[in-house]
Design a protein around this motif. Structure first.
Motif, PDB file in Angstrom:
ATOM      1  N   MET A   1      90.005  55.694  38.099  1.00 26.12           N
ATOM      2  CA  MET A   1      90.285  57.098  38.396  1.00 26.12           C
ATOM      3  C   MET A   1      89.135  57.971  37.907  1.00 26.12           C
ATOM      4  SD  MET A   1      93.488  59.480  37.149  1.00 26.12           S
ATOM      5  CE  MET A   1      93.028  59.322  35.416  1.00 26.12           C
ATOM      6  N   ILE A   2      88.688  58.884  38.769  1.00 29.61           N
ATOM      7  CA  ILE A   2      87.586  59.774  38.412  1.00 29.61           C
ATOM      8  C   ILE A   2      88.133  60.965  37.628  1.00 29.61           C
ATOM      9  CG2 ILE A   2      85.816  61.306  39.325  1.00 29.61           C
ATOM     10  CD1 ILE A   2      85.609  59.471  41.725  1.00 29.61           C
ATOM     11  N   ILE A   3      87.602  61.186  36.462  1.00 24.59           N
ATOM     12  CA  ILE A   3      87.984  62.356  35.661  1.00 24.59           C
ATOM     13  C   ILE A   3      86.743  63.190  35.448  1.00 24.59           C
ATOM     14  CG2 ILE A   3      88.871  63.171  33.460  1.00 24.59           C
ATOM     15  CD1 ILE A   3      90.514  60.654  33.263  1.00 24.59           C
ATOM     16  N   MET A   4      86.738  64.363  36.028  1.00 24.71           N
ATOM     17  CA  MET A   4      85.544  65.195  35.963  1.00 24.71           C
ATOM     18  C   MET A   4      85.794  66.416  35.095  1.00 24.71           C
ATOM     19  SD  MET A   4      82.760  66.410  38.341  1.00 24.71           S
ATOM     20  CE  MET A   4      82.919  67.879  39.255  1.00 24.71           C
ATOM     21  N   ARG A   5      84.870  66.671  34.202  1.00 22.73           N
ATOM     22  CA  ARG A   5      84.926  67.866  33.365  1.00 22.73           C
ATOM     23  C   ARG A   5      83.755  68.762  33.771  1.00 22.73           C
ATOM     24  NH1 ARG A   5      87.964  67.465  28.766  1.00 22.73           N
ATOM     25  NH2 ARG A   5      86.547  68.802  27.590  1.00 22.73           N
ATOM     26  N   LEU A   6      84.081  70.027  34.009  1.00 25.98           N
ATOM     27  CA  LEU A   6      83.079  70.970  34.485  1.00 25.98           C
ATOM     28  C   LEU A   6      83.276  72.300  33.758  1.00 25.98           C
ATOM     29  CD1 LEU A   6      80.843  71.527  36.669  1.00 25.98           C
ATOM     30  CD2 LEU A   6      82.700  72.353  38.126  1.00 25.98           C
TER      31      LEU A   6
ATOM     32  N   LEU B   1      84.463  70.388  46.033  1.00 24.10           N
ATOM     33  CA  LEU B   1      85.143  69.517  45.064  1.00 24.10           C
ATOM     34  C   LEU B   1      84.906  68.050  45.393  1.00 24.10           C
ATOM     35  CD1 LEU B   1      88.547  71.303  44.341  1.00 24.10           C
ATOM     36  CD2 LEU B   1      86.282  71.694  43.373  1.00 24.10           C
ATOM     37  N   ASP B   2      84.911  67.727  46.678  1.00 21.89           N
ATOM     38  CA  ASP B   2      84.594  66.356  47.083  1.00 21.89           C
ATOM     39  C   ASP B   2      83.150  66.002  46.701  1.00 21.89           C
ATOM     40  OD1 ASP B   2      87.104  66.029  48.138  1.00 21.89           O
ATOM     41  OD2 ASP B   2      86.509  66.495  50.200  1.00 21.89           O
ATOM     42  N   PHE B   3      82.261  66.974  46.836  1.00 19.39           N
ATOM     43  CA  PHE B   3      80.859  66.759  46.465  1.00 19.39           C
ATOM     44  C   PHE B   3      80.742  66.419  44.981  1.00 19.39           C
ATOM     45  CE2 PHE B   3      77.296  69.052  44.406  1.00 19.39           C
ATOM     46  CZ  PHE B   3      76.250  68.242  44.794  1.00 19.39           C
ATOM     47  N   TRP B   4      81.428  67.204  44.140  1.00 18.46           N
ATOM     48  CA  TRP B   4      81.359  66.928  42.698  1.00 18.46           C
ATOM     49  C   TRP B   4      81.955  65.574  42.352  1.00 18.46           C
ATOM     50  CZ3 TRP B   4      83.312  72.543  42.025  1.00 18.46           C
ATOM     51  CH2 TRP B   4      82.231  73.410  42.009  1.00 18.46           C
ATOM     52  N   ASP B   5      83.047  65.214  43.007  1.00 15.45           N
ATOM     53  CA  ASP B   5      83.663  63.914  42.762  1.00 15.45           C
ATOM     54  C   ASP B   5      82.712  62.777  43.140  1.00 15.45           C
ATOM     55  OD1 ASP B   5      85.941  65.047  41.805  1.00 15.45           O
ATOM     56  OD2 ASP B   5      87.105  64.812  43.655  1.00 15.45           O
ATOM     57  N   LYS B   6      82.048  62.929  44.280  1.00 17.92           N
ATOM     58  CA  LYS B   6      81.098  61.902  44.728  1.00 17.92           C
ATOM     59  C   LYS B   6      79.919  61.797  43.757  1.00 17.92           C
ATOM     60  CE  LYS B   6      82.195  62.499  49.650  1.00 17.92           C
ATOM     61  NZ  LYS B   6      81.710  63.048  50.947  1.00 17.92           N
ATOM     62  N   CYS B   7      79.426  62.948  43.286  1.00 15.76           N
ATOM     63  CA  CYS B   7      78.312  62.935  42.318  1.00 15.76           C
ATOM     64  C   CYS B   7      78.725  62.262  41.031  1.00 15.76           C
ATOM     65  CB  CYS B   7      77.845  64.362  42.029  1.00 15.76           C
ATOM     66  SG  CYS B   7      76.986  65.155  43.401  1.00 15.76           S
ATOM     67  N   ASP B   8      79.932  62.550  40.584  1.00 18.20           N
ATOM     68  CA  ASP B   8      80.435  61.928  39.361  1.00 18.20           C
ATOM     69  C   ASP B   8      80.575  60.427  39.539  1.00 18.20           C
ATOM     70  OD1 ASP B   8      81.428  62.430  36.656  1.00 18.20           O
ATOM     71  OD2 ASP B   8      83.354  61.719  37.419  1.00 18.20           O
ATOM     72  N   ASP B   9      81.035  60.023  40.717  1.00 16.68           N
ATOM     73  CA  ASP B   9      81.196  58.601  41.019  1.00 16.68           C
ATOM     74  C   ASP B   9      79.846  57.883  41.032  1.00 16.68           C
ATOM     75  OD1 ASP B   9      82.555  56.277  41.687  1.00 16.68           O
ATOM     76  OD2 ASP B   9      82.286  56.614  43.831  1.00 16.68           O
ATOM     77  N   VAL B  10      78.842  58.513  41.672  1.00 11.98           N
ATOM     78  CA  VAL B  10      77.493  57.929  41.731  1.00 11.98           C
ATOM     79  C   VAL B  10      76.905  57.792  40.333  1.00 11.98           C
ATOM     80  CG1 VAL B  10      75.117  58.364  42.452  1.00 11.98           C
ATOM     81  CG2 VAL B  10      76.991  58.682  44.076  1.00 11.98           C
ATOM     82  N   THR B  11      77.037  58.858  39.537  1.00 10.55           N
ATOM     83  CA  THR B  11      76.481  58.842  38.179  1.00 10.55           C
ATOM     84  C   THR B  11      77.096  57.738  37.333  1.00 10.55           C
ATOM     85  OG1 THR B  11      76.088  61.235  38.274  1.00 10.55           O
ATOM     86  CG2 THR B  11      76.103  60.212  36.103  1.00 10.55           C
ATOM     87  N   LYS B  12      78.415  57.621  37.396  1.00 11.24           N
ATOM     88  CA  LYS B  12      79.097  56.584  36.612  1.00 11.24           C
ATOM     89  C   LYS B  12      78.729  55.188  37.102  1.00 11.24           C
ATOM     90  CE  LYS B  12      83.054  59.293  35.088  1.00 11.24           C
ATOM     91  NZ  LYS B  12      84.525  59.471  35.131  1.00 11.24           N
TER      92      LYS B  12
ATOM     93  N   LYS C   1      70.161  60.146  45.634  1.00  7.79           N
ATOM     94  CA  LYS C   1      71.511  59.949  46.158  1.00  7.79           C
ATOM     95  C   LYS C   1      72.312  61.241  46.093  1.00  7.79           C
ATOM     96  CE  LYS C   1      74.904  57.363  47.680  1.00  7.79           C
ATOM     97  NZ  LYS C   1      74.890  56.781  49.045  1.00  7.79           N
ATOM     98  N   ILE C   2      72.214  61.940  44.963  1.00  6.40           N
ATOM     99  CA  ILE C   2      72.950  63.200  44.800  1.00  6.40           C
ATOM    100  C   ILE C   2      72.419  64.265  45.755  1.00  6.40           C
ATOM    101  CG2 ILE C   2      73.348  65.119  43.195  1.00  6.40           C
ATOM    102  CD1 ILE C   2      73.589  63.065  40.965  1.00  6.40           C
ATOM    103  N   ASN C   3      71.101  64.313  45.937  1.00 10.82           N
ATOM    104  CA  ASN C   3      70.516  65.270  46.882  1.00 10.82           C
ATOM    105  C   ASN C   3      71.007  65.014  48.303  1.00 10.82           C
ATOM    106  OD1 ASN C   3      69.063  66.619  44.915  1.00 10.82           O
ATOM    107  ND2 ASN C   3      67.217  65.378  45.208  1.00 10.82           N
ATOM    108  N   GLN C   4      71.161  63.754  48.659  1.00  7.64           N
ATOM    109  CA  GLN C   4      71.648  63.405  49.984  1.00  7.64           C
ATOM    110  C   GLN C   4      73.109  63.843  50.154  1.00  7.64           C
ATOM    111  OE1 GLN C   4      69.904  62.111  52.657  1.00  7.64           O
ATOM    112  NE2 GLN C   4      71.801  62.692  53.699  1.00  7.64           N
ATOM    113  N   ILE C   5      73.902  63.608  49.109  1.00  8.49           N
ATOM    114  CA  ILE C   5      75.308  64.037  49.151  1.00  8.49           C
ATOM    115  C   ILE C   5      75.387  65.554  49.272  1.00  8.49           C
ATOM    116  CG2 ILE C   5      77.478  64.109  47.865  1.00  8.49           C
ATOM    117  CD1 ILE C   5      76.655  61.502  46.517  1.00  8.49           C
ATOM    118  N   ASN C   6      74.521  66.251  48.544  1.00  4.39           N
ATOM    119  CA  ASN C   6      74.486  67.714  48.599  1.00  4.39           C
ATOM    120  C   ASN C   6      74.119  68.199  50.002  1.00  4.39           C
ATOM    121  OD1 ASN C   6      74.348  70.449  47.179  1.00  4.39           O
ATOM    122  ND2 ASN C   6      72.302  70.300  48.056  1.00  4.39           N
ATOM    123  N   SER C   7      73.119  67.569  50.585  1.00  4.13           N
ATOM    124  CA  SER C   7      72.698  67.936  51.939  1.00  4.13           C
ATOM    125  C   SER C   7      73.823  67.727  52.943  1.00  4.13           C
ATOM    126  CB  SER C   7      71.469  67.110  52.334  1.00  4.13           C
ATOM    127  OG  SER C   7      71.058  67.418  53.650  1.00  4.13           O
ATOM    128  N   ASP C   8      74.530  66.610  52.813  1.00  2.12           N
ATOM    129  CA  ASP C   8      75.653  66.327  53.713  1.00  2.12           C
ATOM    130  C   ASP C   8      76.767  67.366  53.538  1.00  2.12           C
ATOM    131  OD1 ASP C   8      74.257  64.126  54.576  1.00  2.12           O
ATOM    132  OD2 ASP C   8      75.371  62.695  53.311  1.00  2.12           O
TER     133      ASP C   8
END
Length: 267
Positions: free
Chosen positions: A1-6, A87-98, A153-160
């Protein structure tokens, strides 16, 4: 489960306060607050040009602190559909980072540390230090390449995500119009705030000047009063001395008359 703190530190600042708007989707809640109602946040973020600040403590409950006029002008960029994309973007970034941290970076770091330790156990003489430095250099290069890969990877997700938002608001031309409105509003707001700050500074300067003038006037008035009191005292002293002189003259005359009477009696 992704838990994101912002921006978790500012999330609780709105506890117990009613949100101006609530958005719910995908088991997530977005509460919108006007940052104008929170002076600490207003003074912290708006001077930096940040008119919208997101906060979350668990990746499911989000709070958006946004400047009131900015939100009214550009609410289209913060609709529930657009916010879902972010919100989906942040979740994807968090997933990539982890993923890169736990599956690639951490194992790579462990391997390098183990190799570095094993080299210390092998008697290589004067070459040992060079082998260790080589391992360290390899480790640094690998970490740099992995970090670069994560950023790409994050830049690509951001662009999308931006492309999705463009399609959501009506195309690239409408998106550019909104960005122009955004920049124009921010520039006008900053100019207005600068003018207000200048006027406030002028008022403070005028108040300080008036206070200084009042102090000087009070000091001058006090000096005048002191001079008047001294003049009165001087006049009183002069009058007293004059009265004393007159009394002395009268006493002298009385003495002269007394002497004359005694002389008459003796004759």
């Amino acid at each position: 489960m992704i838990i994101m703190r912002l921006n978790a530190k500012i999330f609780s600042i709105a506890d117990g306060i009613e949100a101006v708007e609530k958005q719910e989707f995908d088991n997530r809640l977005v509460e919108v607050y006007y940052i104008n109602d929170f002076p600490a946040l207003f003074n912290q973020y708006l001077p930096k040009g940040r008119f919208a600040v997101w906060a979350s403590i668990d990746g499911f409950n989000y709070r958006l602190f946004v400047e009131k006029g900015y939100y009214e002008k550009l609410g289209e960029l913060y609709s529930d559909r657009v916010n879902k994309i972010w919100l989906d973007f942040w979740d994807k970034c968090d997933d990539v980072t982890k993923k890169y941290n736990y599956r690639i970076m951490l194992p790579t770091a462990i391997v390098c540390i183990v190799c570095f330790f094993l080299v210390t156990l092998i008697p290589l003489g004067s070459a040992q230090i060079w082998v260790q430095l080589g391992l360290l250099a390899v480790f640094i290069v690998v970490m740099m390449l992995l970090n670069k890969k994560v950023k790409e990877k994050i830049n690509q997700i951001n662009s999308d995500s931006v492309d999705e938002i463009k399609a959501m608001v009506g195309g690239a031309s409408r998106f550019e119009e909104l960005l122009k409105l955004q920049n124009d509003y921010i520039d006008a707001f900053i100019e207005k705030q600068a003018k207000l700050a200048e006027e406030e500074a002028e008022k403070e300067e005028a108040a300080e000047k008036a206070l200084e003038e009042n102090k000087e006037a009070s000091s001058e008035e006090a000096s005048n009063e002191e001079a008047t009191e001294e003049a009165i005292v001087t006049e009183v002293k002069a009058a007293a001395e004059e009265d004393a002189t007159e009394v002395t003259e009268v006493e002298a005359e009385v003495v002269d008359l007394t002497d004359s009477e005694e002389e008459s009696k003796n004759n």
